[in-house]
Write a protein that holds these residues in place. Structure first.
Motif, mmCIF file in Angstrom:
data_model
loop_
_atom_site.group_PDB
_atom_site.id
_atom_site.type_symbol
_atom_site.label_atom_id
_atom_site.label_comp_id
_atom_site.label_asym_id
_atom_site.label_seq_id
_atom_site.Cartn_x
_atom_site.Cartn_y
_atom_site.Cartn_z
ATOM 1 N N ARG A 1 15.488 5.086 -40.798
ATOM 2 C CA ARG A 1 16.553 5.808 -41.500
ATOM 3 C C ARG A 1 17.655 6.208 -40.512
ATOM 4 O O ARG A 1 18.846 6.060 -40.815
ATOM 5 C CB ARG A 1 15.980 7.039 -42.195
ATOM 6 N N HIS A 2 17.255 6.670 -39.344
ATOM 7 C CA HIS A 2 18.229 7.046 -38.309
ATOM 8 C C HIS A 2 19.077 5.841 -37.899
ATOM 9 O O HIS A 2 20.302 5.950 -37.753
ATOM 10 C CB HIS A 2 17.498 7.635 -37.097
ATOM 11 N N LEU A 3 18.450 4.686 -37.721
ATOM 12 C CA LEU A 3 19.192 3.482 -37.348
ATOM 13 C C LEU A 3 20.185 3.074 -38.430
ATOM 14 O O LEU A 3 21.311 2.670 -38.143
ATOM 15 C CB LEU A 3 18.233 2.332 -37.066
ATOM 16 N N TYR A 4 19.776 3.152 -39.697
ATOM 17 C CA TYR A 4 20.669 2.760 -40.783
ATOM 18 C C TYR A 4 21.831 3.738 -40.923
ATOM 19 O O TYR A 4 22.953 3.337 -41.207
ATOM 20 C CB TYR A 4 19.904 2.684 -42.109
ATOM 21 N N GLU A 5 21.570 5.026 -40.734
ATOM 22 C CA GLU A 5 22.636 6.013 -40.880
ATOM 23 C C GLU A 5 23.632 5.949 -39.733
ATOM 24 O O GLU A 5 24.834 6.081 -39.947
ATOM 25 C CB GLU A 5 22.028 7.416 -40.966
ATOM 26 N N ASN A 6 23.155 5.756 -38.511
ATOM 27 C CA ASN A 6 24.039 5.782 -37.346
ATOM 28 C C ASN A 6 24.533 4.402 -36.947
ATOM 29 O O ASN A 6 25.557 4.301 -36.295
ATOM 30 C CB ASN A 6 23.348 6.459 -36.168
ATOM 31 N N GLY A 7 23.797 3.389 -37.297
ATOM 32 C CA GLY A 7 24.189 2.004 -37.059
ATOM 33 C C GLY A 7 24.749 1.713 -35.677
ATOM 34 O O GLY A 7 25.150 2.602 -34.950
ATOM 35 N N ARG A 8 24.776 0.461 -35.326
ATOM 36 C CA ARG A 8 25.398 0.042 -34.068
ATOM 37 C C ARG A 8 26.860 -0.213 -34.327
ATOM 38 O O ARG A 8 27.261 -0.835 -35.294
ATOM 39 C CB ARG A 8 24.719 -1.218 -33.551
ATOM 40 N N ARG A 9 27.697 0.260 -33.446
ATOM 41 C CA ARG A 9 29.145 0.116 -33.641
ATOM 42 C C ARG A 9 29.726 -0.804 -32.622
ATOM 43 O O ARG A 9 29.404 -0.973 -31.562
ATOM 44 C CB ARG A 9 29.814 1.477 -33.556
#
Length: 52
Positions: A44-52
């Protein structure tokens, strides 16, 4: 000699492959409830913050 090679390839090869797959499935460990929760939080943390 060629017959022996084909016998190994056709008869023993699939048996060894099946045994390796069965061994891997038996060795696979299930996640505990806490580990599942931590994994879901991390995803969930990865999906919310994503790689930019």
């Amino acid at each position: 000699m060629a017959d022996l090679v084909w016998f190994i390839a056709v008869a023993i090869g699939p048996l060894m492959l099946g045994a390796a797959i069965a061994y891997a499935m038996l060795r696979q460990r299930r996640l505990s409830a806490r580990e599942k929760h931590e994994q879901n939080d991390a995803v969930r943390h990865l999906y919310e913050n994503g790689r930019r």
